[in-house]
Design a protein around this motif. Structure first.
Motif, mmCIF file in Angstrom:
data_model
loop_
_atom_site.group_PDB
_atom_site.id
_atom_site.type_symbol
_atom_site.label_atom_id
_atom_site.label_comp_id
_atom_site.label_asym_id
_atom_site.label_seq_id
_atom_site.Cartn_x
_atom_site.Cartn_y
_atom_site.Cartn_z
ATOM 1 N N PRO A 25 -84.665 61.957 -32.926
ATOM 2 C CA PRO A 25 -85.225 61.970 -31.576
ATOM 3 C C PRO A 25 -84.131 62.024 -30.510
ATOM 4 C CG PRO A 25 -85.303 59.764 -32.494
ATOM 5 C CD PRO A 25 -84.818 60.681 -33.592
ATOM 6 N N MET A 26 -84.523 62.470 -29.336
ATOM 7 C CA MET A 26 -83.616 62.450 -28.200
ATOM 8 C C MET A 26 -84.383 61.907 -27.002
ATOM 9 S SD MET A 26 -83.212 66.382 -27.098
ATOM 10 C CE MET A 26 -84.240 67.442 -28.074
ATOM 11 N N ILE A 27 -83.646 61.394 -26.057
ATOM 12 C CA ILE A 27 -84.247 60.911 -24.816
ATOM 13 C C ILE A 27 -83.631 61.700 -23.668
ATOM 14 C CG2 ILE A 27 -84.848 58.611 -25.657
ATOM 15 C CD1 ILE A 27 -82.316 57.541 -24.380
ATOM 16 N N SER A 28 -84.353 61.739 -22.569
ATOM 17 C CA SER A 28 -83.838 62.485 -21.421
ATOM 18 C C SER A 28 -83.837 61.600 -20.184
ATOM 19 C CB SER A 28 -84.667 63.745 -21.181
ATOM 20 O OG SER A 28 -85.980 63.414 -20.802
ATOM 21 N N PHE A 29 -82.891 61.885 -19.319
ATOM 22 C CA PHE A 29 -82.722 61.157 -18.066
ATOM 23 C C PHE A 29 -82.574 62.166 -16.935
ATOM 24 C CE2 PHE A 29 -80.824 58.594 -21.407
ATOM 25 C CZ PHE A 29 -81.309 57.326 -21.152
ATOM 26 N N SER A 30 -82.987 61.786 -15.760
ATOM 27 C CA SER A 30 -82.678 62.631 -14.603
ATOM 28 C C SER A 30 -81.171 62.539 -14.377
ATOM 29 C CB SER A 30 -83.432 62.153 -13.368
ATOM 30 O OG SER A 30 -82.880 60.934 -12.894
ATOM 31 N N PRO A 31 -80.564 63.562 -13.790
ATOM 32 C CA PRO A 31 -79.124 63.488 -13.524
ATOM 33 C C PRO A 31 -78.746 62.276 -12.670
ATOM 34 C CG PRO A 31 -79.884 65.736 -13.292
ATOM 35 C CD PRO A 31 -81.104 64.873 -13.470
ATOM 36 N N GLU A 32 -79.603 61.877 -11.739
ATOM 37 C CA GLU A 32 -79.318 60.717 -10.885
ATOM 38 C C GLU A 32 -79.289 59.419 -11.693
ATOM 39 O OE1 GLU A 32 -80.853 64.094 -8.785
ATOM 40 O OE2 GLU A 32 -81.920 62.903 -10.268
ATOM 41 N N VAL A 33 -80.260 59.241 -12.565
ATOM 42 C CA VAL A 33 -80.312 58.031 -13.393
ATOM 43 C C VAL A 33 -79.122 57.999 -14.351
ATOM 44 C CG1 VAL A 33 -81.608 56.865 -15.231
ATOM 45 C CG2 VAL A 33 -82.783 57.674 -13.180
ATOM 46 N N TRP A 34 -78.780 59.151 -14.952
ATOM 47 C CA TRP A 34 -77.635 59.208 -15.865
ATOM 48 C C TRP A 34 -76.342 58.842 -15.139
ATOM 49 C CZ3 TRP A 34 -76.893 58.729 -20.731
ATOM 50 C CH2 TRP A 34 -75.674 59.094 -21.306
ATOM 51 N N SER A 35 -76.169 59.329 -13.926
ATOM 52 C CA SER A 35 -74.970 58.999 -13.142
ATOM 53 C C SER A 35 -74.868 57.503 -12.881
ATOM 54 C CB SER A 35 -74.974 59.748 -11.810
ATOM 55 O OG SER A 35 -74.772 61.106 -12.025
ATOM 56 N N ARG A 36 -75.994 56.883 -12.524
ATOM 57 C CA ARG A 36 -75.983 55.426 -12.295
ATOM 58 C C ARG A 36 -75.673 54.678 -13.579
ATOM 59 N NH1 ARG A 36 -81.333 55.030 -8.762
ATOM 60 N NH2 ARG A 36 -82.022 55.730 -10.773
ATOM 61 N N PHE A 37 -76.256 55.124 -14.691
ATOM 62 C CA PHE A 37 -76.014 54.477 -15.981
ATOM 63 C C PHE A 37 -74.540 54.563 -16.370
ATOM 64 C CE2 PHE A 37 -75.649 54.963 -20.638
ATOM 65 C CZ PHE A 37 -76.029 53.687 -21.005
#
Length: 67
Positions: A44-56
């Motif tokens: 499986p894979m998960i996806s994030f918005s670019p904004e959420v990924w940057s914060r993470f």
């Protein structure tokens, strides 16, 4: 899915060293995709918005997580 839309997977710079906790990231898509390397691309894979990924990724190095 056309060739140009294929995720460009790379090992994350946040991957652990030798402890089997590796992740791959594809950030050439509308969303940032993340998957576990132990499944050789079949899991499986998960996806994030670019904004959420940057914060993470900004939070991980300082380990500033709230419980």
């Amino acid at each position: 899915m056309s060739e140009s839309c294929q995720p460009n997977w790379r090992t994350s710079s946040y991957t652990g060293s030798g402890d089997n906790s590796c992740v791959e990231v594809a950030d050439n898509q509308p969303a940032v995709l993340v998957r576990d390397t132990k499944h050789a691309g079949a899991g499986p894979m998960i996806s994030f918005s670019p904004e959420v990924w940057s914060r993470f990724t900004a939070t991980v190095p300082g380990r500033r997580f709230h419980s």
